[in-house]
Design an enzyme around this catalytic site. Structure first.
Site, PDB file in Angstrom:
ATOM      1  N   GLY A   1       0.836  -1.213   0.000  1.00  0.00           N
ATOM      2  CA  GLY A   1       0.000   0.000   0.000  1.00  0.00           C
ATOM      3  C   GLY A   1       0.867   1.259   0.000  1.00  0.00           C
ATOM      4  O   GLY A   1       1.897   1.295   0.670  1.00  0.00           O
TER       5      GLY A   1
ATOM      6  N   ARG B   1       0.900  -4.878  -5.733  1.00  0.00           N
ATOM      7  CA  ARG B   1       1.104  -6.153  -5.046  1.00  0.00           C
ATOM      8  C   ARG B   1       1.356  -7.174  -6.143  1.00  0.00           C
ATOM      9  O   ARG B   1       0.797  -7.069  -7.229  1.00  0.00           O
ATOM     10  CB  ARG B   1      -0.097  -6.476  -4.171  1.00  0.00           C
ATOM     11  CG  ARG B   1      -0.264  -5.430  -3.048  1.00  0.00           C
ATOM     12  CD  ARG B   1      -1.146  -5.904  -1.914  1.00  0.00           C
ATOM     13  NE  ARG B   1      -1.053  -4.991  -0.778  1.00  0.00           N
ATOM     14  CZ  ARG B   1      -1.867  -3.949  -0.581  1.00  0.00           C
ATOM     15  NH1 ARG B   1      -2.829  -3.668  -1.440  1.00  0.00           N
ATOM     16  NH2 ARG B   1      -1.718  -3.184   0.487  1.00  0.00           N
TER      17      ARG B   1
ATOM     18  N   ASP C   1       6.076  -5.300   6.008  1.00  0.00           N
ATOM     19  CA  ASP C   1       6.689  -6.598   6.290  1.00  0.00           C
ATOM     20  C   ASP C   1       6.692  -7.522   5.067  1.00  0.00           C
ATOM     21  O   ASP C   1       7.648  -8.269   4.844  1.00  0.00           O
ATOM     22  CB  ASP C   1       5.929  -7.304   7.426  1.00  0.00           C
ATOM     23  CG  ASP C   1       6.369  -6.796   8.795  1.00  0.00           C
ATOM     24  OD1 ASP C   1       7.476  -6.224   8.897  1.00  0.00           O
ATOM     25  OD2 ASP C   1       5.595  -6.980   9.754  1.00  0.00           O
TER      26      ASP C   1
ATOM     27  N   THR D   1       4.325   2.394   5.711  1.00  0.00           N
ATOM     28  CA  THR D   1       2.920   1.961   5.779  1.00  0.00           C
ATOM     29  C   THR D   1       2.169   2.857   6.746  1.00  0.00           C
ATOM     30  O   THR D   1       2.715   3.237   7.794  1.00  0.00           O
ATOM     31  CB  THR D   1       2.775   0.491   6.222  1.00  0.00           C
ATOM     32  OG1 THR D   1       1.382   0.241   6.524  1.00  0.00           O
ATOM     33  CG2 THR D   1       3.579   0.147   7.463  1.00  0.00           C
TER      34      THR D   1
ATOM     35  N   ASP E   1      -0.119   1.888   8.549  1.00  0.00           N
ATOM     36  CA  ASP E   1      -0.675   1.047   9.623  1.00  0.00           C
ATOM     37  C   ASP E   1       0.159   1.028  10.914  1.00  0.00           C
ATOM     38  O   ASP E   1      -0.337   0.586  11.947  1.00  0.00           O
ATOM     39  CB  ASP E   1      -0.832  -0.400   9.144  1.00  0.00           C
ATOM     40  CG  ASP E   1      -1.729  -0.520   7.922  1.00  0.00           C
ATOM     41  OD1 ASP E   1      -2.608   0.337   7.755  1.00  0.00           O
ATOM     42  OD2 ASP E   1      -1.542  -1.474   7.139  1.00  0.00           O
TER      43      ASP E   1
ATOM     44  N   ASP F   1       2.302  -1.032  11.654  1.00  0.00           N
ATOM     45  CA  ASP F   1       2.256  -2.422  12.127  1.00  0.00           C
ATOM     46  C   ASP F   1       3.548  -3.195  11.838  1.00  0.00           C
ATOM     47  O   ASP F   1       3.520  -4.414  11.691  1.00  0.00           O
ATOM     48  CB  ASP F   1       1.045  -3.147  11.509  1.00  0.00           C
ATOM     49  CG  ASP F   1       1.131  -3.216   9.993  1.00  0.00           C
ATOM     50  OD1 ASP F   1       1.974  -2.518   9.399  1.00  0.00           O
ATOM     51  OD2 ASP F   1       0.347  -3.974   9.390  1.00  0.00           O
TER      52      ASP F   1
ATOM     53  N   ARG G   1      -5.319  -2.447   8.707  1.00  0.00           N
ATOM     54  CA  ARG G   1      -5.278  -3.900   8.468  1.00  0.00           C
ATOM     55  C   ARG G   1      -5.627  -4.619   9.774  1.00  0.00           C
ATOM     56  O   ARG G   1      -6.675  -4.337  10.319  1.00  0.00           O
ATOM     57  CB  ARG G   1      -3.907  -4.316   7.943  1.00  0.00           C
ATOM     58  CG  ARG G   1      -3.993  -5.565   7.067  1.00  0.00           C
ATOM     59  CD  ARG G   1      -2.655  -6.018   6.591  1.00  0.00           C
ATOM     60  NE  ARG G   1      -2.052  -5.109   5.641  1.00  0.00           N
ATOM     61  CZ  ARG G   1      -1.491  -5.483   4.512  1.00  0.00           C
ATOM     62  NH1 ARG G   1      -1.468  -6.746   4.166  1.00  0.00           N
ATOM     63  NH2 ARG G   1      -0.920  -4.603   3.722  1.00  0.00           N
TER      64      ARG G   1
HETATM   65  P1  ADP Z   1       3.331  -4.768   2.822  1.00  0.00           P
HETATM   66  O1  ADP Z   1       4.696  -4.682   2.228  1.00  0.00           O
HETATM   67  O2  ADP Z   1       2.718  -3.436   3.082  1.00  0.00           O
HETATM   68  O3  ADP Z   1       3.281  -5.705   4.020  1.00  0.00           O
HETATM   69  P2  ADP Z   1       2.087  -6.836   1.199  1.00  0.00           P
HETATM   70  O4  ADP Z   1       2.002  -7.843   2.290  1.00  0.00           O
HETATM   71  O5  ADP Z   1       0.924  -6.697   0.273  1.00  0.00           O
HETATM   72  O6  ADP Z   1       2.360  -5.361   1.712  1.00  0.00           O
HETATM   73  O7  ADP Z   1       3.388  -7.210   0.337  1.00  0.00           O
HETATM   74  C1  ADP Z   1       3.784  -6.439  -0.779  1.00  0.00           C
HETATM   75  C2  ADP Z   1       4.412  -7.342  -1.804  1.00  0.00           C
HETATM   76  O8  ADP Z   1       5.594  -7.937  -1.268  1.00  0.00           O
HETATM   77  C3  ADP Z   1       3.550  -8.541  -2.230  1.00  0.00           C
HETATM   78  O9  ADP Z   1       2.602  -8.209  -3.226  1.00  0.00           O
HETATM   79  C4  ADP Z   1       4.608  -9.484  -2.780  1.00  0.00           C
HETATM   80  O10 ADP Z   1       5.010  -9.112  -4.073  1.00  0.00           O
HETATM   81  C5  ADP Z   1       5.777  -9.245  -1.822  1.00  0.00           C
HETATM   82  N1  ADP Z   1       5.750 -10.240  -0.753  1.00  0.00           N
HETATM   83  C6  ADP Z   1       4.899 -10.320   0.292  1.00  0.00           C
HETATM   84  N2  ADP Z   1       5.158 -11.408   1.054  1.00  0.00           N
HETATM   85  C7  ADP Z   1       6.195 -12.025   0.469  1.00  0.00           C
HETATM   86  C8  ADP Z   1       6.954 -13.207   0.760  1.00  0.00           C
HETATM   87  N3  ADP Z   1       6.669 -13.969   1.835  1.00  0.00           N
HETATM   88  N4  ADP Z   1       7.963 -13.538  -0.066  1.00  0.00           N
HETATM   89  C9  ADP Z   1       8.267 -12.777  -1.134  1.00  0.00           C
HETATM   90  N5  ADP Z   1       7.602 -11.649  -1.474  1.00  0.00           N
HETATM   91  C10 ADP Z   1       6.587 -11.274  -0.691  1.00  0.00           C
HETATM   92  O1  F6P Z   2      -1.528  -1.407   4.519  1.00  0.00           O
HETATM   93  C1  F6P Z   2      -2.201  -0.218   4.209  1.00  0.00           C
HETATM   94  C2  F6P Z   2      -3.667  -0.488   3.980  1.00  0.00           C
HETATM   95  O2  F6P Z   2      -4.295   0.743   3.656  1.00  0.00           O
HETATM   96  C3  F6P Z   2      -4.394  -1.158   5.145  1.00  0.00           C
HETATM   97  O3  F6P Z   2      -4.725  -0.247   6.164  1.00  0.00           O
HETATM   98  C4  F6P Z   2      -5.575  -1.755   4.447  1.00  0.00           C
HETATM   99  O4  F6P Z   2      -6.009  -2.912   5.135  1.00  0.00           O
HETATM  100  C5  F6P Z   2      -5.039  -2.121   3.087  1.00  0.00           C
HETATM  101  O5  F6P Z   2      -3.839  -1.374   2.904  1.00  0.00           O
HETATM  102  C6  F6P Z   2      -5.985  -1.838   1.958  1.00  0.00           C
HETATM  103  O6  F6P Z   2      -5.420  -2.302   0.783  1.00  0.00           O
HETATM  104  P1  F6P Z   2      -5.976  -1.956  -0.675  1.00  0.00           P
HETATM  105  O7  F6P Z   2      -5.441  -0.620  -1.052  1.00  0.00           O
HETATM  106  O8  F6P Z   2      -5.442  -3.048  -1.527  1.00  0.00           O
HETATM  107  O9  F6P Z   2      -7.473  -1.937  -0.587  1.00  0.00           O
END
Ligand code: ADP
Ligand code: F6P
Length: 324
Positions: A15, A76, A107, A129, A131, A133, A175
């Site tokens: 995000g 993503r 993360d 982020t 969040d 978090d 989230r």
């Molecule tokens: P955030 O980075 O905010 O936690 P996401 O969990 O959506 O957001 O992760 C962002 C992107 O990072 C995912 O769309 C994916 O491409 C990559 N990613 C997430 N988890 C993994 C993982 N376990 N291993 C490799 N790439 C990952």
């Molecule tokens: O991680 C940021 C965030 O805005 C969260 O607060 C929320 O759960 C999520 O992303 C929403 O994701 P999307 O933009 O894919 O709807």
């Protein structure tokens, strides 16, 4: 200590968050000032796999520090969760001469960076982020702007809620985490705050509070509900039926992710971005930049991803004490 870096890449992933542009700008300018070349990768890991890569000079990041969103776009990418996707990501980096990479995200994005580091690309994560978090850091880029945006929006809902003598349930993002809800709950003087980490709320208690406050002459009743609890609309219907008080649900949604970053987000993002570039110059890899106990620092990604954090208990108790 790893190899000497000549060209670094920077991407934003997951995000978007206000302040990401300030972080990109700092990465670019700090790296250029130390003689490195910098490439921008569009749309996070998706753009990496699609080779959407451009050269960035100092001017490419002019006039960006005050802008919301991310000039590199974000996405993503499920393919990058696979070993094949990660192998290809490392190959693309090598093909474009990228030997160090700054990943600005949460993360999940750091887990991707960890995989690239294991494949020989020096990677550094920067926490971005709304969040808040990410367990290894007390500060994440975007949180400050998001809570200020949400706070202003909630003040406005409160005005109309008071005029109509209604109850308002306002759902904020986060989230699975309740940081935004907790901060807004305090800052907006909410009557009730529902936090996923303290999933102890009882709808009957909310109902009793509303009836009690109405008897005391309160003109509004603001409930801040965290996204991790959700169901605000059905909750509003049940509460209205049980109390006889008109109740509306407002889901603030993505407006919380946009807008010009606050001063705090611009400054922390600038320091964290510059710090990440410095780590790459020093030959470091598989690290996350963090802000802990009042200091900028860095941690191993493996350690960072294994950490847990919780809402500060004293602050939660203060928030509850303020709602009486
Ligand atoms: P955030 O980075 O905010 O936690 P996401 O969990 O959506 O957001 O992760 C962002 C992107 O990072 C995912 O769309 C994916 O491409 C990559 N990613 C997430 N988890 C993994 C993982 N376990 N291993 C490799 N790439 C990952
Ligand atoms: O991680 C940021 C965030 O805005 C969260 O607060 C929320 O759960 C999520 O992303 C929403 O994701 P999307 O933009 O894919 O709807």
């Amino acid at each position: 200590m790893g190899k000497k870096i000549e060209t670094i890449g920077v991407l934003t992933s997951g995000g978007d968050a206000p302040g990401m542009n300030a972080a990109i700008r700092a990465v670019v300018r700090k790296a250029l000032s130390q003689g490195l070349k910098v490439k921008g990768i569009y749309q996070g890991y998706k753009g990496l796999l699609n080779e959407e890569i451009v050269d960035l000079d100092a001017r490419a990041v002019s006039d960006t520090i005050s802008k919301g969103g991310t000039i590199l776009y974000t996405a993503r990418c499920s393919e990058f969760r696979t070993a094949e996707g990660q192998d290809r990501g490392a190959e693309v980096c090598r093909k474009h001469g990228i030997d160090g990479l700054v990943v600005i995200g949460g993360d999940g994005s750091f887990a991707g960076a960890q995989q690239l580091a294991a494949r020989g690309i020096n990677t550094i994560g920067v926490p971005g982020t709304i969040d808040l978090d990410i367990s290894c850091t007390d500060y994440t880029i975007g949180f400050d702007t998001a809570v200020n945006t949400a706070m202003e929006a909630i003040d406005k809902v409160r005005d109309t809620s008071t005029s109509h003598e209604r109850c308002s349930i306002i759902e904020v993002m986060g989230r699975n985490a309740g940081y935004i809800a907790l901060w807004c709950g305090i800052a907006n003087g909410a009557e009730d705050i529902l936090l996923p980490e303290r999933y102890d709320y009882d709808e009957q208690v909310l109902i009793n509070n509303i009836i009690h406050n109405r008897k005391r002459g309160k003109k509004h009743h603001i409930i801040i509900n965290a996204e991790g609890i959700g169901h605000s609309t059905s909750m509003a219907r049940r509460i209205e039926a049980a109390t006889g008080v008109e109740t509306r649900a407002t889901i603030l949604g993505h407006l919380q992710r946009g807008g010009s970053p606050t001063c705090r987000d611009r400054v922390y993002a600038s320091v964290m971005g510059a710090y990440a570039a410095d780590l790459l110059v020093e030959g470091k890899s598989n690290r996350v930049v963090a802000y802990r106990d009042g200091q900028y620092t860095d941690l191993d990604i493996d350690q960072a991803l294994s950490m847990q954090k919780d809402l500060p208990d004293y602050v939660v108790r203060v928030a509850k004490a303020m709602t009486i």
